[in-house]
Scaffold this active site. Structure first.
Site, PDB file in Angstrom:
ATOM      1  N   HIS A 120       0.808  -1.221   0.000  1.00  7.08           N
ATOM      2  CA  HIS A 120       0.000   0.000   0.000  1.00  7.08           C
ATOM      3  C   HIS A 120       0.839   1.267   0.000  1.00  7.08           C
ATOM      4  O   HIS A 120       0.347   2.352   0.310  1.00  7.08           O
ATOM      5  CB  HIS A 120      -0.973  -0.016   1.184  1.00  7.08           C
ATOM      6  N   CYS A 152       8.072  20.643 -11.775  1.00 10.94           N
ATOM      7  CA  CYS A 152       6.982  21.163 -12.607  1.00 10.94           C
ATOM      8  C   CYS A 152       5.969  21.996 -11.830  1.00 10.94           C
ATOM      9  O   CYS A 152       4.977  22.447 -12.409  1.00 10.94           O
ATOM     10  CB  CYS A 152       6.266  20.017 -13.324  1.00 10.94           C
ATOM     11  N   ASN A 215      -2.736 -13.305  15.631  1.00  8.15           N
ATOM     12  CA  ASN A 215      -3.780 -12.285  15.628  1.00  8.15           C
ATOM     13  C   ASN A 215      -4.457 -12.256  16.988  1.00  8.15           C
ATOM     14  O   ASN A 215      -4.467 -13.269  17.698  1.00  8.15           O
ATOM     15  CB  ASN A 215      -4.824 -12.567  14.533  1.00  8.15           C
TER      16      ASN A 215
END
Length: 247
Positions: A120, A152, A215
């Site tokens: 990500h 730019c 977890n």
């Protein structure tokens, strides 16, 4: 925490020839970084529209104000915790080949891991939406928003994946390759609710990998692909694993 499962996990780690770690928000919460979803998640209190690419392109100043508040005012002070540190020691001792992460916090690298694939993206880098020039975040003075490109004068955007943006091609390619190579996948602190991250455990399992899952509660993987489930916070489980590996 089941000490028997910790010992099973350590045995698998010792026997593994190519272990890959797959991490999510749960590995960083104890470094003070809130998850996006679930209990205490950012989206419970903040509307995620400011991370939609269309909104950013139309209203970069409003988007950047919220991004600075939520990410840059907090992440810069975050430090790796014991879970990050054990993963870095695992790599140094050749127990671990690489990390696939959904986190944008750069804490795996800060802890010392060299082979990290960020599905990500990362908050540490900025990219110009005009000419695609890339900058380290230290280039920008975030007291003046939105930051602009030296080349730019276009608007700079954090090089993390916004909603409706594609996953970085290199990161996805390398992550899938690493999952296919793995004979052991160590899942830490993620339910991987979004694609393509959700495919990582499935890819590893299909090519014969064993799967250890850490977890705080069962996930969609627990009863489908996981071989050893350790119900624990990432720091507690990784500290115990580190002790048994003499790290």
């Amino acid at each position: 925490m089941n000490t028997g499962n910790i010992k099973k996990a350590v045995k698998l780690i010792r026997e593994s020839r190519y272990m890959v770690a797959f991490t999510g928000a749960g590995v960083s919460v104890e470094s003070g970084i809130p998850p996006f979803r679930g209990t205490g998640g950012l989206w419970n209190t903040t509307h995620p529209i400011f991370l939609e690419i269309e909104y950013f392109q139309k209203k970069p100043l409003q988007s950047w104000k919220k991004i600075k508040e939520i990410f840059y005012d907090k992440l810069g002070d975050a430090e790796p915790n014991i879970a990050h540190e054990i993963l870095a020691k695992m790599e140094k001792r050749s127990f671990l080949e690489s990390i696939i992460t959904q986190n944008i916090d750069h804490l795996h690298q800060k802890a010392g891991n060299k082979y990290v694939y960020e599905l990500h993206g990362t908050y540490k880098q900025l990219v110009c939406i005009g000419c695609n020039s890339e900058y380290d975040m230290s280039f920008a003075d975030l007291n003046f928003l939105p930051p602009t490109c030296f080349v730019c004068k276009g608007i700079l955007k954090p090089d993390m994946v916004f909603f409706n943006e594609a996953i970085p091609e290199f990161a996805q390619k390398k992550s899938f390759e690493e999952a296919q190579k793995a004979d052991l996948l160590l899942i830490i602190g993620t339910n991987a609710e979004v694609l393509p991250a959700a495919k990582i455990p499935e890819i590893a399992k299909k090519t014969g990998a064993k799967i250890i899952e850490i977890n705080i509660k069962p996930s969609p993987f627990t009863n489908t692909v996981t071989d050893v489930f350790i119900e624990s916070r990432a720091t507690e489980a990784m500290e115990e694993i580190g002790k048994l590996l003499y790290l």
